[in-house]
Design an enzyme around this catalytic site. Sequence first.
Site, PDB file in Angstrom:
ATOM      1  N   ASP A   1      39.334  91.345   1.222  1.00 22.55           N
ATOM      2  CA  ASP A   1      39.786  90.130   0.544  1.00 22.55           C
ATOM      3  C   ASP A   1      39.512  88.962   1.490  1.00 22.55           C
ATOM      4  OD1 ASP A   1      40.927  88.085  -0.812  1.00 22.55           O
ATOM      5  OD2 ASP A   1      42.692  89.220  -1.445  1.00 22.55           O
TER       6      ASP A   1
ATOM      7  N   THR B   1      44.581  82.623  -2.300  1.00 27.31           N
ATOM      8  CA  THR B   1      43.668  81.512  -2.644  1.00 27.31           C
ATOM      9  C   THR B   1      44.445  80.325  -3.206  1.00 27.31           C
ATOM     10  OG1 THR B   1      41.852  83.040  -3.017  1.00 27.31           O
ATOM     11  CG2 THR B   1      41.643  80.880  -4.034  1.00 27.31           C
TER      12      THR B   1
ATOM     13  N   ILE C   1      39.911  85.728   1.181  1.00 26.89           N
ATOM     14  CA  ILE C   1      41.092  84.853   1.275  1.00 26.89           C
ATOM     15  C   ILE C   1      42.159  85.476   0.388  1.00 26.89           C
ATOM     16  CG2 ILE C   1      42.111  82.592   0.824  1.00 26.89           C
ATOM     17  CD1 ILE C   1      39.494  81.250   1.289  1.00 26.89           C
ATOM     18  N   ASP C   2      43.180  86.036   0.991  1.00 25.17           N
ATOM     19  CA  ASP C   2      44.318  86.509   0.202  1.00 25.17           C
ATOM     20  C   ASP C   2      45.349  85.385   0.221  1.00 25.17           C
ATOM     21  OD1 ASP C   2      45.710  88.458  -1.355  1.00 25.17           O
ATOM     22  OD2 ASP C   2      47.110  88.554   0.319  1.00 25.17           O
TER      23      ASP C   2
ATOM     24  N   GLU D   1      36.456  91.376  -3.074  1.00 23.52           N
ATOM     25  CA  GLU D   1      36.984  90.700  -4.272  1.00 23.52           C
ATOM     26  C   GLU D   1      35.926  89.848  -4.962  1.00 23.52           C
ATOM     27  OE1 GLU D   1      40.446  88.163  -3.766  1.00 23.52           O
ATOM     28  OE2 GLU D   1      40.523  87.808  -5.911  1.00 23.52           O
TER      29      GLU D   1
END
Length: 278
Positions: free
Chosen positions: A90, A95, A92-93, A70
């Site tokens: 990802d 955020t 941090i999914d 990402e």
Amino acid sequence: MTDSWKECMDHCIVVTREAGKMVREALKCDISVMLKSSPVDLVTETDQKVEALIISSIKQKFPNHSFIGEESVAAGAPSILTDNPTWIIDPIDGTTNFVHRFPFVAVSIGFAVNKEIEFGIVYSCIEDKLYSARKGKGAFCNGVQIRVSGQKDITKSLLLTELGYKKDSEHFQTMMSNMQRILTIPTHGIRCVGSAAINMCLVASGAVDAYYQIGIHCWDMAGGAIIVTEAGGVIVDIDGRPFDLMSRRLITASSKALADRIAVEIQPFPCGRDDTEN
Ligand code: IPD
Ligand code: CA
């Protein structure tokens, strides 16, 4: 899965746990927030550091593999899925959850070969739940096998979706009317958790019966997609056709009957694709 993919999955689990630890440590400090594509598209230094850690660790072991991450894409890297072994990341999914310390934050990694996902890892790092699945081998949470609920009847179902800012008011109206149509069937309700990857794991573990969304990205879905299917669930496009990882939309459900029933109610709005310039 060849032995080499098993080695990849083992390494993925190690690096995902390390990344999750980094996220937990960062939650103890001040979080400074930057904006990406819109006033509500947030990113922090931790998103960027975690992605750099994951990619450098994987590159050292598997130098010929490809990456779609990402934050790398946000910095201008291409987001094209080829046949080469590809890690879809990802860091941090969730955020926005991370920024608010709302405790549903995941590190999500899917690994695809010939455009097919071979395994997925989703680490809900505040809950300390590590979800994993590899093709043909079932889905697990902290080593214990998980299964979808198997629910077929939408009137007995609990669903997940996400509510977010829509620049275009028609898109906003469509998002709201989709929810209204589903709620008034009626169903048992709709919840929003704020992490697509965790949403998919909640379907996989039977805590909810289905999840749908328009406008998410391949890195939000790649880790969770195989976890749902290996737990006995289905994943389809919002029109009920086969799932396309780059299409930015999905319905995932505990049964085909339920996915098809939701597809009848959902109207699309345009959101582009991950593999084209939007
Ligand atoms: C977001 C989360 C959220 C979903 C958004 C995603 P991010 O991912 O998965 O649940 O509604 O569409 O962008 O930006 O926190 O990685
Ligand atoms: Ca993210």
